[in-house]
Design an enzyme around this catalytic site. Structure first.
Site, PDB file in Angstrom:
ATOM      1  N   ALA A  75      47.442  43.134  39.553  1.00  0.00           N
ATOM      2  CA  ALA A  75      46.351  42.313  39.025  1.00  0.00           C
ATOM      3  C   ALA A  75      45.141  43.190  38.706  1.00  0.00           C
ATOM      4  O   ALA A  75      44.431  42.954  37.725  1.00  0.00           O
ATOM      5  CB  ALA A  75      45.973  41.236  40.031  1.00  0.00           C
ATOM      6  N   ASN A 155      39.067  35.493  47.133  1.00  0.00           N
ATOM      7  CA  ASN A 155      40.053  36.078  48.030  1.00  0.00           C
ATOM      8  C   ASN A 155      39.573  36.225  49.474  1.00  0.00           C
ATOM      9  O   ASN A 155      40.377  36.444  50.373  1.00  0.00           O
ATOM     10  CB  ASN A 155      40.504  37.455  47.508  1.00  0.00           C
ATOM     11  CG  ASN A 155      39.338  38.390  47.261  1.00  0.00           C
ATOM     12  OD1 ASN A 155      38.379  38.043  46.576  1.00  0.00           O
ATOM     13  ND2 ASN A 155      39.408  39.585  47.814  1.00  0.00           N
ATOM     14  N   GLN A 183      44.605  34.648  43.391  1.00  0.00           N
ATOM     15  CA  GLN A 183      44.801  33.822  44.584  1.00  0.00           C
ATOM     16  C   GLN A 183      45.198  32.380  44.248  1.00  0.00           C
ATOM     17  O   GLN A 183      45.334  31.559  45.164  1.00  0.00           O
ATOM     18  CB  GLN A 183      43.529  33.814  45.440  1.00  0.00           C
ATOM     19  CG  GLN A 183      43.174  35.147  46.056  1.00  0.00           C
ATOM     20  CD  GLN A 183      44.126  35.578  47.169  1.00  0.00           C
ATOM     21  OE1 GLN A 183      44.932  34.800  47.661  1.00  0.00           O
ATOM     22  NE2 GLN A 183      44.051  36.842  47.559  1.00  0.00           N
ATOM     23  N   SER A 203      49.101  38.647  39.959  1.00  0.00           N
ATOM     24  CA  SER A 203      50.174  39.544  40.396  1.00  0.00           C
ATOM     25  C   SER A 203      51.172  38.797  41.271  1.00  0.00           C
ATOM     26  O   SER A 203      50.829  37.808  41.924  1.00  0.00           O
ATOM     27  CB  SER A 203      49.613  40.758  41.152  1.00  0.00           C
ATOM     28  OG  SER A 203      48.864  40.342  42.267  1.00  0.00           O
ATOM     29  N   ALA A 204      52.414  39.300  41.312  1.00  0.00           N
ATOM     30  CA  ALA A 204      53.527  38.582  41.953  1.00  0.00           C
ATOM     31  C   ALA A 204      53.445  38.573  43.470  1.00  0.00           C
ATOM     32  O   ALA A 204      53.924  37.632  44.108  1.00  0.00           O
ATOM     33  CB  ALA A 204      54.853  39.189  41.507  1.00  0.00           C
ATOM     34  N   HIS A 205      52.870  39.603  44.064  1.00  0.00           N
ATOM     35  CA  HIS A 205      52.955  39.716  45.529  1.00  0.00           C
ATOM     36  C   HIS A 205      52.056  38.730  46.266  1.00  0.00           C
ATOM     37  O   HIS A 205      52.076  38.658  47.490  1.00  0.00           O
ATOM     38  CB  HIS A 205      52.674  41.152  45.986  1.00  0.00           C
ATOM     39  CG  HIS A 205      51.231  41.546  45.975  1.00  0.00           C
ATOM     40  ND1 HIS A 205      50.480  41.632  47.120  1.00  0.00           N
ATOM     41  CD2 HIS A 205      50.408  41.890  44.963  1.00  0.00           C
ATOM     42  CE1 HIS A 205      49.247  42.020  46.817  1.00  0.00           C
ATOM     43  NE2 HIS A 205      49.185  42.184  45.519  1.00  0.00           N
ATOM     44  N   THR A 244      57.972  52.318  30.512  1.00  0.00           N
ATOM     45  CA  THR A 244      59.227  51.625  30.794  1.00  0.00           C
ATOM     46  C   THR A 244      58.982  50.436  31.708  1.00  0.00           C
ATOM     47  O   THR A 244      58.351  50.557  32.752  1.00  0.00           O
ATOM     48  CB  THR A 244      60.235  52.585  31.462  1.00  0.00           C
ATOM     49  OG1 THR A 244      60.466  53.695  30.596  1.00  0.00           O
ATOM     50  CG2 THR A 244      61.551  51.875  31.753  1.00  0.00           C
ATOM     51  N   CYS A 329      40.919  45.320  50.009  1.00  0.00           N
ATOM     52  CA  CYS A 329      40.239  46.414  49.303  1.00  0.00           C
ATOM     53  C   CYS A 329      38.968  46.834  50.028  1.00  0.00           C
ATOM     54  O   CYS A 329      38.630  48.012  50.100  1.00  0.00           O
ATOM     55  CB  CYS A 329      39.929  46.009  47.863  1.00  0.00           C
ATOM     56  SG  CYS A 329      38.896  44.547  47.710  1.00  0.00           S
TER      57      CYS A 329
END
Length: 391
Positions: A75, A155, A183, A203-205, A244, A329
């Site tokens: 993200a 967050n 979030q 983001s996926a996580h 890639t 972070c």
């Protein structure tokens, strides 16, 4: 009770076993492991097809077109691409950006960097409950404003901003609107066809997918939403981000989002009940306070403090329960929370505050144990403190 207990879901979520099972088919020689850019053989074709299907699935979940989704690594990368690329398109004519003082570090630090190279940034400070005053937002937009970047769910304190109203303000002023939805994707329904959002990062996580894969939504509805190349190379991802593609990660993101959408209401009701149960069983602790706005906050995040109880000491006492001081972070740099400072907390109260975040796999037994440990740990700290001074 199984230990340790994980209550730091806002930092990252474990990969759902159903997601992992799907991903494994895209890693080995007997699966679909090829490079989607290798367009001269079946291994590349199959990989490309898998990515196309995953992109379509993600777009369908969000109510947008598949050509409006590009894949990134995180993200934070999506945010950097969105803000820096859009700014570069207008830097000769417009140099003003609006954001808030409680955004994720990736937004704040990107804006700080842009200030150093000649852009002007207005940092909106929220009210004490963490919500942005939309009348103030309207007043600071001017003819030089290019971009507004305001997150959906914070967050650290879980406060939910009214992104629909913010989007409408930006739309009426012909200002590009970027949303950090890290979030909230997978936790709240999105239909981007009916929302005035031009750029959106996630983001996926954060929704039980793998780490290392993010996405950026780029609206095709506005002609001025055009992103220049951010990473040069083979021209992948509409020549915005070359490199890639990580097929297994993309498959993981798609599968995790599909599961999250299908189970969204069930998950949210369960987590809201657990959050209510947790708060109702600790809100009578002497000196406790809630950071943010309980009624306008995510059920997944609860940020509290206990006056005169040092948060680091409390976390040590609760060593078998994974909770945090603030965002990952901020913790990485051992900084105190700028988010809590922005909503008016003193340095002392910030040092008393902790974040507990819940998720799909959180159980009532774990919350019961957390309630027990909180009470026990606080009493122990108070006892030791009083005993120390007596001695």
């Amino acid at each position: 009770m199984k230990n340790p207990i994980y209550l730091d879901y806002a930092s990252t979520t474990p990969v759902d076993k159903r997601v992992l099972k799907k991903m494994m088919k895209y890693l080995t020689i007997d699966g679909i492991f090829g490079n989607p850019s290798s367009n001269l053989h079946i291994f590349g074709w199959n990989a490309e097809k898998a990515v196309d299907i995953a992109r379509k699935n993600i777009a369908k979940c969000l109510g947008c077109h598949d050509n409006e989704i590009i894949f990134t690594s995180t993200a934070s990368e999506s945010i950097n691409i969105a803000i820096k690329s859009i700014i570069n398109c207008f830097k000769k004519h417009k140099k003003h950006i609006i954001t808030t003082t409680i955004e994720h570090k990736s937004v704040i630090e990107t804006c700080v960097y842009l200030e150093k190279i000649g852009f002007y940034v207005t940092y909106l400070k929220p009210s004490k409950n963490g919500l942005i005053n939309l009348n103030k937002l309207k007043k600071i937009i001017n003819e030089k404003t290019i971009l507004v970047s305001i997150m959906h769910v914070n967050n650290e304190i879980g406060v939910i901003q009214n992104i629909s109203k913010i989007g409408k303000i930006c739309h009426d002023k012909n200002i590009i609107y970027h949303v950090d939805a890290t979030q909230s994707i997978g936790k709240y329904p999105f239909n981007l066809k009916n929302m005035n959002i031009d750029l959106m990062s996630f983001s996926a996580h954060k929704f039980y997918g793998p780490k290392g894969i993010g996405a950026l939504y780029i609206s095709k509805k506005k002609s001025n939403v055009f992103l220049k190349t951010f990473i040069h190379g083979g021209g992948q991802e509409q020549n915005i981000r070359s490199g890639t593609l990580a097929v297994h990660q993309i498959i993981g993101m798609s599968e995790a989002l599909l599961i999250s959408i299908n189970e969204m209401e069930k998950d949210r009701i369960k987590i809201q009940n657990l959050k209510n149960y947790l708060w109702n069983n600790i809100k009578h602790i002497k000196g406790i306070f809630y950071n943010g706005d309980y009624l306008h906050s995510s059920p997944y995040i609860i940020n509290i403090g206990i006056k005169n109880i040092l948060n680091k000491l409390l976390i040590i006492e609760m060593k078998n329960i994974a909770i945090s001081l603030s965002s990952a972070c901020t913790s990485y740099y051992s900084q105190s929370s700028y988010v809590l400072k922005s909503i008016g907390l003193t340095n002392e109260l910030i040092k008393n505050s902790i974040r507990i975040s819940l998720g799909r796999f959180t159980t009532k037994k774990e919350i019961d144990y957390t309630i027990y440990k909180l009470h026990k740990s606080i009493n122990k700290i108070i006892y030791n403190k009083n005993n120390f001074f007596i001695n």
